[in-house]
Design an enzyme around this catalytic site. Structure first.
Site, short mmCIF file in Angstrom:
data_model
loop_
_atom_site.label_atom_id
_atom_site.label_comp_id
_atom_site.label_asym_id
_atom_site.label_seq_id
_atom_site.Cartn_x
_atom_site.Cartn_y
_atom_site.Cartn_z
N HIS A 108 0.76 -1.21 -0.09
CA HIS A 108 0.06 -0.33 0.05
C HIS A 108 0.91 1.19 -0.03
O HIS A 108 0.15 2.43 -0.30
CB HIS A 108 -0.84 -0.12 1.17
N ASP B 136 0.04 -7.47 1.45
CA ASP B 136 0.57 -6.26 1.60
C ASP B 136 2.01 -6.23 1.56
O ASP B 136 2.64 -5.42 2.26
CB ASP B 136 -0.11 -5.58 2.83
N GLY C 102 3.98 6.20 8.43
CA GLY C 102 5.47 6.14 8.14
C GLY C 102 6.30 5.29 8.27
O GLY C 102 7.01 4.99 7.69
N ASN C 103 5.69 4.55 9.47
CA ASN C 103 6.49 3.24 9.83
C ASN C 103 5.98 2.21 8.60
O ASN C 103 6.82 1.10 8.68
CB ASN C 103 6.12 2.79 11.19
N SER C 104 4.99 2.20 7.76
CA SER C 104 4.71 1.23 7.32
C SER C 104 5.72 0.62 5.99
O SER C 104 6.24 1.58 5.65
CB SER C 104 3.49 1.60 6.46
#
Length: 284
Positions: A142, A186, A257-259
Site C-alpha cells: 500500500h 501487503d 510512515g512506519n509502514s
C-alpha cells in the site's frame, strides 16, 4: 580526786580551742554539701586556654551525604549491559532501513455533489528494509501502490566509522522502480541501482514468542531513522476473520510512515514488516 578550779578551767579552754581549730580545718578542706565537683580538665601543651574536643561525626556524615547526592548512583550492571546491547543492535540494523518517497496522482476528496473530478498530485512517505546488497528493498504494497515515481532516501554512512550513519538529515536520494507486489500479504519489492548496501536477514523460520523483545524501525510521520522498543503482544492475530492472514501484534509504538519498516528481534533478524495500527496512539 579534786583538782584545783583554775587548772581545770585552763585545760577545758585548751581542749575547746583545739577542737574548734580542727573543725575549721575540716570545714575548709571538705567540699560543699550537695554539690558535685567537676573533674579537672587536662591542659593541652602550648595552649593556655584549652578547649574540650568537639565531636565532628555529624558534620562528616552531612558532608558525605552531600557528596553522594551530588552525583547519581551507579546503575546496576544488568542495566548497563542491556543499554549497551540495545545501542550496538540499533547501530547495526539502522543502516539497512530506508525511507521511501512516493509520488502519485489521485482524486481530490471534496464535500460537494459536483460531477467534476479533480486530480491532484499526492506524496506518500513510507519505510523499507534492504534485503539484498544489490539494491532490493522490501516494503508494504500500500506504500507504493499507484506510484508514478519512487525515490529511496539512503542514510549516509560516516567517513570515520563506516558501520555507523551520520546524524539524521544526511541522506542520499536515489530513484527506485517497482519489481512486484502481493496485495493479499501487503508486500512489495522495489529496486535501486546500488551495490554493496547493508542488509538485514529475514527470520522467516525463527520462532516468535509472546512477550519477546522487539524493535520497530522506520520513518514515523516522516521522521527518518527512528527506532522504538516493545514486546510481542500476540503471535497470531487475525485482524479480518474473512481473510486467512495473521499478524504479529506488538506494543512498540508505530505511526504513519512506519509502514514497510522492519520489526526486528534482539539478534537483528527481521521477524515482520510494520503494516498497520489499531489504536490512534500507535501503541498496537
Amino acid at each position: 580526786m579534786l583538782f584545783p578550779a583554775c587548772a581545770l578551767r585552763g585545760q577545758i579552754r585548751i581542749a575547746l580551742f583545739s577542737l574548734a581549730a580542727c573543725f575549721c580545718s575540716l570545714w575548709l578542706a571538705a567540699p560543699s554539701f550537695g554539690q558535685q565537683v567537676a573533674p579537672p580538665t587536662p591542659a593541652v601543651a602550648g595552649s593556655e586556654n584549652a578547649k574540650p574536643d568537639v565531636d565532628k561525626t555529624g558534620d562528616d556524615k552531612t558532608d558525605k551525604a552531600k557528596a553522594i547526592g551530588a552525583r547519581p548512583a551507579e546503575p546496576p550492571a544488568v542495566l548497563q549491559q542491556l543499554n549497551s546491547a540495545i545501542e550496538q543492535l540499533t547501530a547495526r540494523i539502522s543502516p539497512a532501513v530506508v525511507q521511501i518517497l512516493v509520488t502519485s496522482y489521485g482524486a481530490l476528496d471534496e464535500n460537494s455533489h459536483s460531477q467534476t473530478a479533480l486530480i491532484t498530485r499526492e506524496h506518500v512517505i513510507g519505510s523499507g528494509v534492504i534485503v539484498d546488497s544489490n539494491g532490493y528493498i522490501m516494503t508494504n504494497a500500500h506504500v507504493v501502490e499507484g506510484a508514478q515515481r519512487i525515490h529511496v532516501a539512503l542514510p549516509m554512512p560516516s567517513v570515520d566509522f563506516p558501520d555507523r550513519i551520520l546524524p539524521v538529515g544526511k541522506q542520499r536520494i536515489v530513484e527506485a522502480r517497482l519489481i512486484g507486489m502481493h496485495k493479499e500479504t501487503d508486500l512489495a519489492l522495489i529496486k535501486i541501482d546500488q551495490t554493496g548496501l547493508p542488509t538485514l536477514s529475514l527470520g522467516s523460520r525463527r520462532p516468535v514468542h509472546q512477550g519477546q523483545l522487539v524493535f520497530a524501525l522506520g520513518s514515523p510521520e516522516g521522521l527518518e531513522n527512528s527506532v522504538t522498543m516493545g514486546v510481542v503482544s500476540s503471535v497470531a492475530r487475525q485482524a479480518d476473520p474473512s481473510r486467512p492472514m495473521v499478524y504479529i501484534q506488538t506494543d512498540a509504538p508505530i505511526n504513519p510512515g512506519n509502514s514497510g519498516g522492519p520489526l526486528v528481534d534482539t539478534d537483528g533478524y527481521v521477524v515482520g514488516i510494520n503494516t498497520f495500527i489499531l489504536s490512534a496512539a500507535g501503541g498496537s
